[in-house]
Scaffold this motif. Structure first.
Motif, PDB file in Angstrom:
ATOM      1  N   LEU A  82       0.977  -1.228   0.172  1.00 32.94           N
ATOM      2  CA  LEU A  82       0.025   0.006  -0.002  1.00 32.94           C
ATOM      3  C   LEU A  82       1.071   1.389   0.038  1.00 32.94           C
ATOM      4  O   LEU A  82       1.847   1.382   0.887  1.00 32.94           O
ATOM      5  CB  LEU A  82      -0.801   0.065   1.265  1.00 32.94           C
ATOM      6  N   THR A  83       0.460   2.218  -0.835  1.00 30.03           N
ATOM      7  CA  THR A  83       1.264   3.422  -0.824  1.00 30.03           C
ATOM      8  C   THR A  83       0.539   4.671  -0.365  1.00 30.03           C
ATOM      9  O   THR A  83      -0.671   4.439  -0.035  1.00 30.03           O
ATOM     10  CB  THR A  83       1.615   3.806  -2.243  1.00 30.03           C
ATOM     11  N   GLU A  84       1.185   5.725  -0.452  1.00 29.55           N
ATOM     12  CA  GLU A  84       0.470   7.015   0.402  1.00 29.55           C
ATOM     13  C   GLU A  84      -0.597   7.447  -0.674  1.00 29.55           C
ATOM     14  O   GLU A  84      -1.900   7.754  -0.458  1.00 29.55           O
ATOM     15  CB  GLU A  84       1.364   8.083   0.462  1.00 29.55           C
ATOM     16  N   TYR A  85      -0.146   7.186  -1.932  1.00 32.62           N
ATOM     17  CA  TYR A  85      -1.399   7.462  -3.087  1.00 32.62           C
ATOM     18  C   TYR A  85      -2.429   6.484  -2.970  1.00 32.62           C
ATOM     19  O   TYR A  85      -3.834   6.903  -3.099  1.00 32.62           O
ATOM     20  CB  TYR A  85      -0.622   7.163  -4.719  1.00 32.62           C
ATOM     21  N   ASP A  86      -2.204   5.214  -2.571  1.00 30.30           N
ATOM     22  CA  ASP A  86      -3.376   4.422  -2.384  1.00 30.30           C
ATOM     23  C   ASP A  86      -4.403   5.015  -1.222  1.00 30.30           C
ATOM     24  O   ASP A  86      -5.602   4.864  -1.352  1.00 30.30           O
ATOM     25  CB  ASP A  86      -3.039   2.954  -2.078  1.00 30.30           C
ATOM     26  N   ARG A  87      -3.592   5.266  -0.045  1.00 26.18           N
ATOM     27  CA  ARG A  87      -4.298   5.676   1.081  1.00 26.18           C
ATOM     28  C   ARG A  87      -5.208   7.024   0.592  1.00 26.18           C
ATOM     29  O   ARG A  87      -6.194   7.228   1.086  1.00 26.18           O
ATOM     30  CB  ARG A  87      -3.490   6.083   2.179  1.00 26.18           C
ATOM     31  N   GLU A  88      -4.799   7.941  -0.264  1.00 27.94           N
ATOM     32  CA  GLU A  88      -5.350   9.346  -0.549  1.00 27.94           C
ATOM     33  C   GLU A  88      -6.563   8.948  -1.572  1.00 27.94           C
ATOM     34  O   GLU A  88      -7.327   9.651  -1.666  1.00 27.94           O
ATOM     35  CB  GLU A  88      -4.309  10.142  -1.210  1.00 27.94           C
ATOM     36  N   HIS A  89      -6.220   7.825  -1.956  1.00 32.09           N
ATOM     37  CA  HIS A  89      -7.540   7.638  -3.161  1.00 32.09           C
ATOM     38  C   HIS A  89      -8.189   6.159  -2.954  1.00 32.09           C
ATOM     39  O   HIS A  89      -8.928   5.718  -3.888  1.00 32.09           O
ATOM     40  CB  HIS A  89      -6.774   7.071  -4.557  1.00 32.09           C
ATOM     41  N   LEU A  90      -8.459   5.903  -1.722  1.00 27.78           N
ATOM     42  CA  LEU A  90      -9.260   4.561  -1.330  1.00 27.78           C
ATOM     43  C   LEU A  90     -10.631   5.148  -1.796  1.00 27.78           C
ATOM     44  O   LEU A  90     -11.399   4.138  -2.202  1.00 27.78           O
ATOM     45  CB  LEU A  90      -9.106   4.310   0.181  1.00 27.78           C
ATOM     46  N   ALA A  91     -11.234   6.048  -1.697  1.00 25.89           N
ATOM     47  CA  ALA A  91     -12.632   6.339  -2.048  1.00 25.89           C
ATOM     48  C   ALA A  91     -12.774   6.164  -3.608  1.00 25.89           C
ATOM     49  O   ALA A  91     -13.760   5.840  -4.096  1.00 25.89           O
ATOM     50  CB  ALA A  91     -13.115   7.857  -1.596  1.00 25.89           C
ATOM     51  N   VAL A  92     -11.684   6.795  -4.176  1.00 28.88           N
ATOM     52  CA  VAL A  92     -11.662   6.460  -5.819  1.00 28.88           C
ATOM     53  C   VAL A  92     -11.711   5.022  -6.363  1.00 28.88           C
ATOM     54  O   VAL A  92     -12.406   4.706  -7.152  1.00 28.88           O
ATOM     55  CB  VAL A  92     -10.524   7.136  -6.600  1.00 28.88           C
ATOM     56  N   TYR A  93     -10.825   4.068  -5.429  1.00 30.68           N
ATOM     57  CA  TYR A  93     -10.608   2.823  -5.879  1.00 30.68           C
ATOM     58  C   TYR A  93     -12.106   1.981  -5.445  1.00 30.68           C
ATOM     59  O   TYR A  93     -12.599   1.395  -6.232  1.00 30.68           O
ATOM     60  CB  TYR A  93      -9.952   2.090  -4.850  1.00 30.68           C
ATOM     61  N   LEU A  94     -12.756   2.463  -4.444  1.00 25.12           N
ATOM     62  CA  LEU A  94     -14.202   1.855  -4.107  1.00 25.12           C
ATOM     63  C   LEU A  94     -15.033   2.394  -5.173  1.00 25.12           C
ATOM     64  O   LEU A  94     -15.878   1.529  -5.768  1.00 25.12           O
ATOM     65  CB  LEU A  94     -14.408   2.286  -2.714  1.00 25.12           C
ATOM     66  N   ARG A  95     -15.007   3.719  -5.515  1.00 29.64           N
ATOM     67  CA  ARG A  95     -15.912   3.814  -6.598  1.00 29.64           C
ATOM     68  C   ARG A  95     -16.139   3.338  -7.965  1.00 29.64           C
ATOM     69  O   ARG A  95     -16.703   3.277  -8.471  1.00 29.64           O
ATOM     70  CB  ARG A  95     -16.151   5.468  -6.759  1.00 29.64           C
ATOM     71  N   LEU A  96     -14.501   3.138  -8.319  1.00 27.81           N
ATOM     72  CA  LEU A  96     -14.260   2.380  -9.595  1.00 27.81           C
ATOM     73  C   LEU A  96     -14.955   0.875  -9.398  1.00 27.81           C
ATOM     74  O   LEU A  96     -15.469   0.310 -10.463  1.00 27.81           O
ATOM     75  CB  LEU A  96     -12.935   2.363  -9.717  1.00 27.81           C
ATOM     76  N   LEU A  97     -14.498   0.305  -8.442  1.00 27.43           N
ATOM     77  CA  LEU A  97     -15.244  -1.021  -8.295  1.00 27.43           C
ATOM     78  C   LEU A  97     -16.615  -0.981  -8.280  1.00 27.43           C
ATOM     79  O   LEU A  97     -17.141  -2.018  -8.860  1.00 27.43           O
ATOM     80  CB  LEU A  97     -14.879  -1.543  -6.770  1.00 27.43           C
ATOM     81  N   ASP A  98     -17.393  -0.155  -7.666  1.00 26.03           N
ATOM     82  CA  ASP A  98     -18.867  -0.123  -7.689  1.00 26.03           C
ATOM     83  C   ASP A  98     -19.257   0.113  -9.149  1.00 26.03           C
ATOM     84  O   ASP A  98     -20.206  -0.402  -9.528  1.00 26.03           O
ATOM     85  CB  ASP A  98     -19.281   1.071  -6.673  1.00 26.03           C
ATOM     86  N   ALA A  99     -18.564   1.099  -9.868  1.00 23.13           N
ATOM     87  CA  ALA A  99     -19.065   1.142 -11.293  1.00 23.13           C
ATOM     88  C   ALA A  99     -18.803   0.299 -11.845  1.00 23.13           C
ATOM     89  O   ALA A  99     -19.495   0.018 -12.866  1.00 23.13           O
ATOM     90  CB  ALA A  99     -18.145   2.524 -11.824  1.00 23.13           C
TER      91      ALA A  99
END
Length: 88
Positions: free
Chosen positions: A19-36
């Motif tokens: 896990l990177t700092e970028y990942d931590r900052e973008h967790l919501a983005v990742y979740l939204r992409l999975l939902d989409a």
């Protein structure tokens, strides 16, 4: 809701095996992409709405960002979440 300037979307998601700092900052983005993806949204729609990249103006960038971030989101949901649980 587009990403804020402080958490700007990069053209390529991280590929590190942790896990990177970028990942931590973008967790919501990742979740939204999975939902989409689960809802059958097109990559163009997800890129425009979630990543804030207009696929009609920057099709290659939008596709690359979408695809690499979705791969990272899937990695996070399958493996990377362990780093979150460990608090690392």
């Amino acid at each position: 809701m587009s990403p804020s300037r402080s958490s700007a979307i990069k053209d390529l998601a991280p590929t590190e095996p942790h896990l990177t700092e970028y990942d931590r900052e973008h967790l919501a983005v990742y979740l939204r992409l999975l939902d989409a993806a689960e809802d059958g949204a097109s990559w163009e729609e997800a890129s425009r709405i979630i990543l804030g990249i207009d696929p009609s103006r920057e099709p290659a960038r939008a596709r690359r960002a979408h695809d690499t971030h979705l791969v990272r989101a899937r990695w996070l949901s399958a493996q990377g979440y362990r780093d979150l649980l460990r608090g690392s």
